[in-house]
Motif scaffolding. Sequence first.
Motif, PDB file in Angstrom:
ATOM      1  N   THR A 229      -1.213  74.277 -10.738  1.00 28.20           N
ATOM      2  CA  THR A 229      -1.337  75.497  -9.949  1.00 28.20           C
ATOM      3  C   THR A 229      -1.466  75.158  -8.477  1.00 28.20           C
ATOM      4  O   THR A 229      -1.542  73.997  -8.090  1.00 28.20           O
ATOM      5  N   ASP A 230      -1.474  76.167  -7.662  1.00 31.64           N
ATOM      6  CA  ASP A 230      -1.677  76.018  -6.230  1.00 31.64           C
ATOM      7  C   ASP A 230      -3.075  76.530  -5.912  1.00 31.64           C
ATOM      8  O   ASP A 230      -3.535  77.486  -6.543  1.00 31.64           O
ATOM      9  N   LYS A 231      -3.743  75.927  -4.955  1.00 31.33           N
ATOM     10  CA  LYS A 231      -5.122  76.320  -4.658  1.00 31.33           C
ATOM     11  C   LYS A 231      -5.221  77.784  -4.237  1.00 31.33           C
ATOM     12  O   LYS A 231      -6.256  78.415  -4.439  1.00 31.33           O
ATOM     13  N   SER A 232      -4.141  78.359  -3.714  1.00 28.55           N
ATOM     14  CA  SER A 232      -4.161  79.774  -3.327  1.00 28.55           C
ATOM     15  C   SER A 232      -4.193  80.702  -4.544  1.00 28.55           C
ATOM     16  O   SER A 232      -4.470  81.889  -4.414  1.00 28.55           O
ATOM     17  N   ASN A 233      -3.936  80.160  -5.734  1.00 35.49           N
ATOM     18  CA  ASN A 233      -3.960  80.942  -6.972  1.00 35.49           C
ATOM     19  C   ASN A 233      -5.308  80.863  -7.688  1.00 35.49           C
ATOM     20  O   ASN A 233      -5.427  81.306  -8.827  1.00 35.49           O
ATOM     21  N   ILE A 234      -6.315  80.264  -7.039  1.00 37.65           N
ATOM     22  CA  ILE A 234      -7.623  80.067  -7.665  1.00 37.65           C
ATOM     23  C   ILE A 234      -8.674  80.877  -6.912  1.00 37.65           C
ATOM     24  O   ILE A 234      -8.737  80.838  -5.687  1.00 37.65           O
ATOM     25  N   SER A 235      -9.507  81.593  -7.665  1.00 35.11           N
ATOM     26  CA  SER A 235     -10.613  82.352  -7.092  1.00 35.11           C
ATOM     27  C   SER A 235     -11.931  81.794  -7.637  1.00 35.11           C
ATOM     28  O   SER A 235     -12.062  81.579  -8.840  1.00 35.11           O
ATOM     29  N   VAL A 236     -12.899  81.563  -6.744  1.00 36.77           N
ATOM     30  CA  VAL A 236     -14.217  81.056  -7.131  1.00 36.77           C
ATOM     31  C   VAL A 236     -15.259  82.039  -6.610  1.00 36.77           C
ATOM     32  O   VAL A 236     -15.316  82.312  -5.417  1.00 36.77           O
ATOM     33  N   GLU A 237     -16.088  82.544  -7.529  1.00 34.25           N
ATOM     34  CA  GLU A 237     -17.109  83.518  -7.149  1.00 34.25           C
ATOM     35  C   GLU A 237     -18.421  83.191  -7.847  1.00 34.25           C
ATOM     36  O   GLU A 237     -18.426  82.801  -9.016  1.00 34.25           O
ATOM     37  N   VAL A 238     -19.513  83.336  -7.114  1.00 36.33           N
ATOM     38  CA  VAL A 238     -20.838  83.184  -7.721  1.00 36.33           C
ATOM     39  C   VAL A 238     -21.635  84.452  -7.430  1.00 36.33           C
ATOM     40  O   VAL A 238     -21.591  84.986  -6.332  1.00 36.33           O
TER      41      VAL A 238
ATOM     42  N   THR B 281     -17.712  84.898  -2.654  1.00 41.88           N
ATOM     43  CA  THR B 281     -16.412  84.355  -3.038  1.00 41.88           C
ATOM     44  C   THR B 281     -15.989  83.406  -1.916  1.00 41.88           C
ATOM     45  O   THR B 281     -16.147  83.726  -0.746  1.00 41.88           O
ATOM     46  N   ILE B 282     -15.455  82.228  -2.298  1.00 38.00           N
ATOM     47  CA  ILE B 282     -15.055  81.265  -1.280  1.00 38.00           C
ATOM     48  C   ILE B 282     -13.585  80.892  -1.411  1.00 38.00           C
ATOM     49  O   ILE B 282     -12.985  81.078  -2.462  1.00 38.00           O
ATOM     50  N   THR B 283     -13.049  80.341  -0.330  1.00 36.60           N
ATOM     51  CA  THR B 283     -11.681  79.847  -0.316  1.00 36.60           C
ATOM     52  C   THR B 283     -11.672  78.415  -0.796  1.00 36.60           C
ATOM     53  O   THR B 283     -12.484  77.598  -0.360  1.00 36.60           O
TER      54      THR B 283
ATOM     55  N   LEU C 168     -21.296  81.880 -12.371  1.00 32.86           N
ATOM     56  CA  LEU C 168     -20.120  81.338 -11.684  1.00 32.86           C
ATOM     57  C   LEU C 168     -18.864  81.764 -12.439  1.00 32.86           C
ATOM     58  O   LEU C 168     -18.791  81.616 -13.658  1.00 32.86           O
ATOM     59  N   THR C 169     -17.888  82.305 -11.713  1.00 32.39           N
ATOM     60  CA  THR C 169     -16.616  82.722 -12.307  1.00 32.39           C
ATOM     61  C   THR C 169     -15.475  82.055 -11.555  1.00 32.39           C
ATOM     62  O   THR C 169     -15.392  82.142 -10.327  1.00 32.39           O
ATOM     63  N   VAL C 170     -14.609  81.377 -12.296  1.00 31.54           N
ATOM     64  CA  VAL C 170     -13.402  80.778 -11.746  1.00 31.54           C
ATOM     65  C   VAL C 170     -12.236  81.441 -12.461  1.00 31.54           C
ATOM     66  O   VAL C 170     -12.183  81.470 -13.693  1.00 31.54           O
TER      67      VAL C 170
ATOM     68  N   MET D  51     -21.939  76.996  -1.036  1.00 28.72           N
ATOM     69  CA  MET D  51     -21.083  76.322  -2.019  1.00 28.72           C
ATOM     70  C   MET D  51     -19.729  75.990  -1.407  1.00 28.72           C
ATOM     71  O   MET D  51     -19.281  76.610  -0.452  1.00 28.72           O
ATOM     72  N   LYS D  52     -19.106  74.949  -1.974  1.00 25.75           N
ATOM     73  CA  LYS D  52     -17.796  74.489  -1.517  1.00 25.75           C
ATOM     74  C   LYS D  52     -16.915  74.267  -2.731  1.00 25.75           C
ATOM     75  O   LYS D  52     -17.395  73.900  -3.806  1.00 25.75           O
TER      76      LYS D  52
END
Length: 121
Positions: A36-45, A117-119, A50-52, A92-93
Motif C-alpha cells: 500500500t501507499d502511506k497515504s492510504n493508511i489512517s491512524v487514530e487513537v 488522527t495523525i499523518t 487505537l484504530t488503523v 504519537m508518531k
Amino acid sequence: QAPDFQAMWGGTFFSPSMDLEEQDELYIVRMDIPGTDKSNISVEVDDRKLTVSGHVEKTLEQQGANHLRMERRSGKFKRTFTLPGPVKADEMKAEYKKGVLIITLPKGVAEERASQTITVQ
C-alpha cells in the motif's frame, strides 16, 4: 458454517498482523501492510483505543488476469484494539517503511482526552 463476511462488507476486508511492544516510556506497534501507499493508511487513537484502517489496491498485473492462486491481500483493512495503558495521543508518531507501519505511542495521560488522527510519515 461461518458467515460470509466478504459479502456482508461488500468486498475483500482483512485484518493485518501486528506486534505490540512495551518499553519503559512508550508502546510500539508494528503492523504488516505490504503493497500500500502511506497515504492510504489512517491512524487514530481515542483514549486507549487505537484504530488503523485503509486499503491496499490491486496491482495492474492482478486486474483482469486469469489467476490460478492469489495469496497477496488487497482491499480494505481495519484493526482496532485497546492499549494496555493511557497514552499521550498528541505525541504519537507513525512511520511506514518497507511494508511495515510503526506507531510509537508515549505513555502517560494527554492534556486533552480528544480523539487524535495523525499523518503517516
